[in-house]
Motif scaffolding. Structure first.
Motif, PDB file in Angstrom:
ATOM      1  N   MET A 181      57.912  21.546  72.769  1.00  0.00           N
ATOM      2  CA  MET A 181      57.084  21.789  71.582  1.00  0.00           C
ATOM      3  C   MET A 181      55.701  22.342  71.934  1.00  0.00           C
ATOM      4  SD  MET A 181      59.041  20.972  69.100  1.00  0.00           S
ATOM      5  CE  MET A 181      57.918  20.879  67.732  1.00  0.00           C
ATOM      6  N   SER A 182      55.391  22.470  73.228  1.00  0.00           N
ATOM      7  CA  SER A 182      54.056  22.897  73.684  1.00  0.00           C
ATOM      8  C   SER A 182      52.972  22.027  73.057  1.00  0.00           C
ATOM      9  CB  SER A 182      53.807  24.372  73.350  1.00  0.00           C
ATOM     10  OG  SER A 182      54.750  25.177  73.992  1.00  0.00           O
ATOM     11  N   LEU A 183      53.202  20.743  73.095  1.00  0.00           N
ATOM     12  CA  LEU A 183      52.318  19.784  72.447  1.00  0.00           C
ATOM     13  C   LEU A 183      51.594  18.935  73.484  1.00  0.00           C
ATOM     14  CD1 LEU A 183      51.487  18.172  69.810  1.00  0.00           C
ATOM     15  CD2 LEU A 183      53.396  16.662  70.404  1.00  0.00           C
ATOM     16  N   ILE A 184      50.279  18.894  73.376  1.00  0.00           N
ATOM     17  CA  ILE A 184      49.462  18.035  74.236  1.00  0.00           C
ATOM     18  C   ILE A 184      48.801  16.993  73.341  1.00  0.00           C
ATOM     19  CG2 ILE A 184      47.511  17.880  75.824  1.00  0.00           C
ATOM     20  CD1 ILE A 184      47.973  20.814  76.550  1.00  0.00           C
ATOM     21  N   GLY A 185      49.100  15.722  73.608  1.00  0.00           N
ATOM     22  CA  GLY A 185      48.436  14.629  72.899  1.00  0.00           C
ATOM     23  C   GLY A 185      47.369  14.055  73.811  1.00  0.00           C
ATOM     24  N   MET A 186      46.117  14.122  73.391  1.00  0.00           N
ATOM     25  CA  MET A 186      45.027  13.680  74.243  1.00  0.00           C
ATOM     26  C   MET A 186      43.992  12.910  73.441  1.00  0.00           C
ATOM     27  SD  MET A 186      43.509  17.504  74.841  1.00  0.00           S
ATOM     28  CE  MET A 186      42.112  17.089  75.803  1.00  0.00           C
ATOM     29  N   ARG A 187      43.103  12.267  74.149  1.00  0.00           N
ATOM     30  CA  ARG A 187      42.078  11.450  73.523  1.00  0.00           C
ATOM     31  C   ARG A 187      41.221  12.269  72.570  1.00  0.00           C
ATOM     32  NH1 ARG A 187      36.652   9.265  76.350  1.00  0.00           N
ATOM     33  NH2 ARG A 187      35.719   8.408  74.480  1.00  0.00           N
ATOM     34  N   TYR A 188      40.980  11.708  71.406  1.00  0.00           N
ATOM     35  CA  TYR A 188      40.046  12.293  70.458  1.00  0.00           C
ATOM     36  C   TYR A 188      38.634  11.987  70.945  1.00  0.00           C
ATOM     37  CZ  TYR A 188      37.087  12.659  66.334  1.00  0.00           C
ATOM     38  OH  TYR A 188      36.068  12.971  65.472  1.00  0.00           O
ATOM     39  N   LEU A 189      37.834  13.005  71.069  1.00  0.00           N
ATOM     40  CA  LEU A 189      36.468  12.827  71.552  1.00  0.00           C
ATOM     41  C   LEU A 189      35.532  12.630  70.364  1.00  0.00           C
ATOM     42  CD1 LEU A 189      36.495  15.530  74.329  1.00  0.00           C
ATOM     43  CD2 LEU A 189      36.738  13.063  74.579  1.00  0.00           C
ATOM     44  N   GLU A 190      35.352  11.362  70.030  1.00  0.00           N
ATOM     45  CA  GLU A 190      34.545  11.013  68.864  1.00  0.00           C
ATOM     46  C   GLU A 190      33.066  11.240  69.161  1.00  0.00           C
ATOM     47  OE1 GLU A 190      34.733   7.925  71.772  1.00  0.00           O
ATOM     48  OE2 GLU A 190      36.417   8.772  70.670  1.00  0.00           O
ATOM     49  N   PRO A 191      32.249  11.371  68.106  1.00  0.00           N
ATOM     50  CA  PRO A 191      30.805  11.472  68.320  1.00  0.00           C
ATOM     51  C   PRO A 191      30.313  10.257  69.101  1.00  0.00           C
ATOM     52  CG  PRO A 191      31.374  12.005  66.059  1.00  0.00           C
ATOM     53  CD  PRO A 191      32.621  11.487  66.716  1.00  0.00           C
ATOM     54  N   PRO A 192      29.393  10.432  70.012  1.00  0.00           N
ATOM     55  CA  PRO A 192      28.458  11.554  70.136  1.00  0.00           C
ATOM     56  C   PRO A 192      28.964  12.708  70.998  1.00  0.00           C
ATOM     57  CG  PRO A 192      27.864   9.885  71.710  1.00  0.00           C
ATOM     58  CD  PRO A 192      29.054   9.366  70.955  1.00  0.00           C
ATOM     59  N   HIS A 193      30.245  12.738  71.370  1.00  0.00           N
ATOM     60  CA  HIS A 193      30.751  13.871  72.138  1.00  0.00           C
ATOM     61  C   HIS A 193      30.568  15.153  71.336  1.00  0.00           C
ATOM     62  CE1 HIS A 193      33.002  10.572  74.120  1.00  0.00           C
ATOM     63  NE2 HIS A 193      32.801  11.325  75.195  1.00  0.00           N
ATOM     64  N   ILE A 194      30.304  16.212  72.051  1.00  0.00           N
ATOM     65  CA  ILE A 194      30.115  17.520  71.421  1.00  0.00           C
ATOM     66  C   ILE A 194      30.871  18.564  72.230  1.00  0.00           C
ATOM     67  CG2 ILE A 194      27.926  17.099  70.263  1.00  0.00           C
ATOM     68  CD1 ILE A 194      27.916  18.798  73.609  1.00  0.00           C
ATOM     69  N   ILE A 195      31.052  19.734  71.653  1.00  0.00           N
ATOM     70  CA  ILE A 195      31.580  20.879  72.390  1.00  0.00           C
ATOM     71  C   ILE A 195      30.369  21.612  72.932  1.00  0.00           C
ATOM     72  CG2 ILE A 195      32.845  23.058  72.248  1.00  0.00           C
ATOM     73  CD1 ILE A 195      34.496  21.752  69.989  1.00  0.00           C
ATOM     74  N   LEU A 196      30.234  21.627  74.214  1.00  0.00           N
ATOM     75  CA  LEU A 196      29.004  22.110  74.836  1.00  0.00           C
ATOM     76  C   LEU A 196      28.735  23.585  74.560  1.00  0.00           C
ATOM     77  CD1 LEU A 196      26.683  20.980  76.440  1.00  0.00           C
ATOM     78  CD2 LEU A 196      27.893  21.605  78.514  1.00  0.00           C
ATOM     79  N   ARG A 197      29.775  24.340  74.286  1.00  0.00           N
ATOM     80  CA  ARG A 197      29.581  25.765  73.999  1.00  0.00           C
ATOM     81  C   ARG A 197      28.618  25.949  72.828  1.00  0.00           C
ATOM     82  NH1 ARG A 197      34.720  29.331  72.587  1.00  0.00           N
ATOM     83  NH2 ARG A 197      35.325  28.331  74.513  1.00  0.00           N
ATOM     84  N   LYS A 198      28.820  25.166  71.782  1.00  0.00           N
ATOM     85  CA  LYS A 198      27.956  25.288  70.607  1.00  0.00           C
ATOM     86  C   LYS A 198      26.526  24.890  70.940  1.00  0.00           C
ATOM     87  CE  LYS A 198      31.796  24.132  67.569  1.00  0.00           C
ATOM     88  NZ  LYS A 198      32.376  23.091  66.707  1.00  0.00           N
ATOM     89  N   GLU A 199      26.387  23.830  71.716  1.00  0.00           N
ATOM     90  CA  GLU A 199      25.047  23.346  72.049  1.00  0.00           C
ATOM     91  C   GLU A 199      24.325  24.308  72.995  1.00  0.00           C
ATOM     92  OE1 GLU A 199      24.080  20.430  70.474  1.00  0.00           O
ATOM     93  OE2 GLU A 199      26.015  20.733  69.516  1.00  0.00           O
ATOM     94  N   SER A 200      25.056  24.884  73.952  1.00  0.00           N
ATOM     95  CA  SER A 200      24.404  25.817  74.873  1.00  0.00           C
ATOM     96  C   SER A 200      24.021  27.100  74.155  1.00  0.00           C
ATOM     97  CB  SER A 200      25.293  26.100  76.087  1.00  0.00           C
ATOM     98  OG  SER A 200      26.507  26.688  75.687  1.00  0.00           O
ATOM     99  N   THR A 201      24.833  27.515  73.194  1.00  0.00           N
ATOM    100  CA  THR A 201      24.485  28.687  72.397  1.00  0.00           C
ATOM    101  C   THR A 201      23.199  28.439  71.614  1.00  0.00           C
ATOM    102  OG1 THR A 201      26.805  29.290  72.197  1.00  0.00           O
ATOM    103  CG2 THR A 201      25.311  30.266  70.608  1.00  0.00           C
ATOM    104  N   ALA A 202      23.029  27.199  71.177  1.00  0.00           N
ATOM    105  CA  ALA A 202      21.817  26.825  70.444  1.00  0.00           C
ATOM    106  C   ALA A 202      20.654  26.514  71.389  1.00  0.00           C
ATOM    107  CB  ALA A 202      22.107  25.623  69.555  1.00  0.00           C
ATOM    108  N   ARG A 203      20.868  26.685  72.695  1.00  0.00           N
ATOM    109  CA  ARG A 203      19.846  26.481  73.725  1.00  0.00           C
ATOM    110  C   ARG A 203      19.338  25.047  73.797  1.00  0.00           C
ATOM    111  NH1 ARG A 203      17.867  31.422  75.848  1.00  0.00           N
ATOM    112  NH2 ARG A 203      18.700  33.191  74.727  1.00  0.00           N
ATOM    113  N   ILE A 204      20.238  24.106  73.537  1.00  0.00           N
ATOM    114  CA  ILE A 204      19.886  22.699  73.658  1.00  0.00           C
ATOM    115  C   ILE A 204      20.101  22.288  75.112  1.00  0.00           C
ATOM    116  CG2 ILE A 204      20.493  20.354  72.944  1.00  0.00           C
ATOM    117  CD1 ILE A 204      21.344  21.567  70.250  1.00  0.00           C
ATOM    118  N   GLU A 205      19.131  21.607  75.688  1.00  0.00           N
ATOM    119  CA  GLU A 205      19.212  21.191  77.089  1.00  0.00           C
ATOM    120  C   GLU A 205      19.570  19.715  77.180  1.00  0.00           C
ATOM    121  OE1 GLU A 205      15.852  22.260  79.439  1.00  0.00           O
ATOM    122  OE2 GLU A 205      15.732  24.263  78.564  1.00  0.00           O
ATOM    123  N   TYR A 206      20.394  19.385  78.173  1.00  0.00           N
ATOM    124  CA  TYR A 206      20.792  18.004  78.425  1.00  0.00           C
ATOM    125  C   TYR A 206      20.388  17.644  79.849  1.00  0.00           C
ATOM    126  CZ  TYR A 206      23.376  18.412  74.117  1.00  0.00           C
ATOM    127  OH  TYR A 206      23.704  18.595  72.805  1.00  0.00           O
TER     128      TYR A 206
END
Length: 201
Positions: A34-59
């Motif tokens: 089925m090409s199905l991957i079941g993996m952990r849901y990354l609940e907040p405060p996890h973020i997708i770093l691509r969006k944050e780096s595009t917004a120039r947020i530094e960690y």
């Protein structure tokens, strides 16, 4: 893309998770049919770093976390740690992943410079721009040279193997460092943009 791509994504996630579980979501289940991957849901405060780096947020902990992740995945997938037999087994496992390379060549080096069923733009507003790209022979020559360099750089790069290989392997065999899953280039490109989600920032 073929459904088989999910299998190679699963293998990469599974290996990354074994080597650096604090930075990789746990994979609970994989169904190849089925090409199905079941993996952990990354609940907040996890973020997708691509969006944050595009917004120039530094960690402040990002560099430390990335260095830790890269050190583990680079060393423990290298021939400095693994046996030759393990390395050969992994190479054989990932040799089936040719679809991603084909798609990359098509999307990056071919379709944008000609009429293609996959090209879409806002017509009529960008018609002149699209035509200018298609008629720019100097641009096409430059792109052809880049495509040639990419193709000449080795068998594994042509396969675009997202597997269990390290920068050490690429140096030992004279391969370019951006052709292997755990090279610094791919760790930064794919790891941050796709799966990177540490709990602490």
């Amino acid at each position: 893309m073929t459904k088989e791509r999910a299998y190679f994504e699963y293998l990469g996630l599974k290996e990354e998770g074994c080597l650096s579980p604090e930075y990789v979501p746990e994979v609970y289940h994989f169904d190849r049919t089925m090409s199905l991957i079941g993996m952990r849901y990354l609940e907040p405060p996890h973020i997708i770093l691509r969006k944050e780096s595009t917004a120039r947020i530094e960690y402040p902990l990002l560099a430390e976390h990335m260095a830790d992740f890269m050190a583990k995945t680079l060393f423990f997938t290298s021939l400095l740690f693994r046996t030759t037999s393990e390395h050969k087994r992994d190479v054989a496992e990932y040799c089936g992943n040719v679809e991603l390379c084909r798609l990359t060549k098509q999307v990056v080096f071919s379709d944008p410079y000609k009429f293609s069923q996959y090209n879409h733009w806002t017509s009529p507003y960008l018609d002149r721009d699209a035509e200018a790209v298609r008629e720019d022979n100097l641009l096409k020559l430059e792109v052809a040279e880049l495509k040639s360099k990419r193709t000449r750089s080795g068998f594994l790069r042509q396969l675009k193997i997202p597997g269990i290989f390290s920068i050490t392997n690429s140096l030992l065999f004279g391969m370019s460092t951006d052709m292997v899953r755990f090279s610094p280039y791919n760790v930064l490109k794919e790891g941050i943009y796709t799966y990177w989600a540490p709990e602490e920032y």
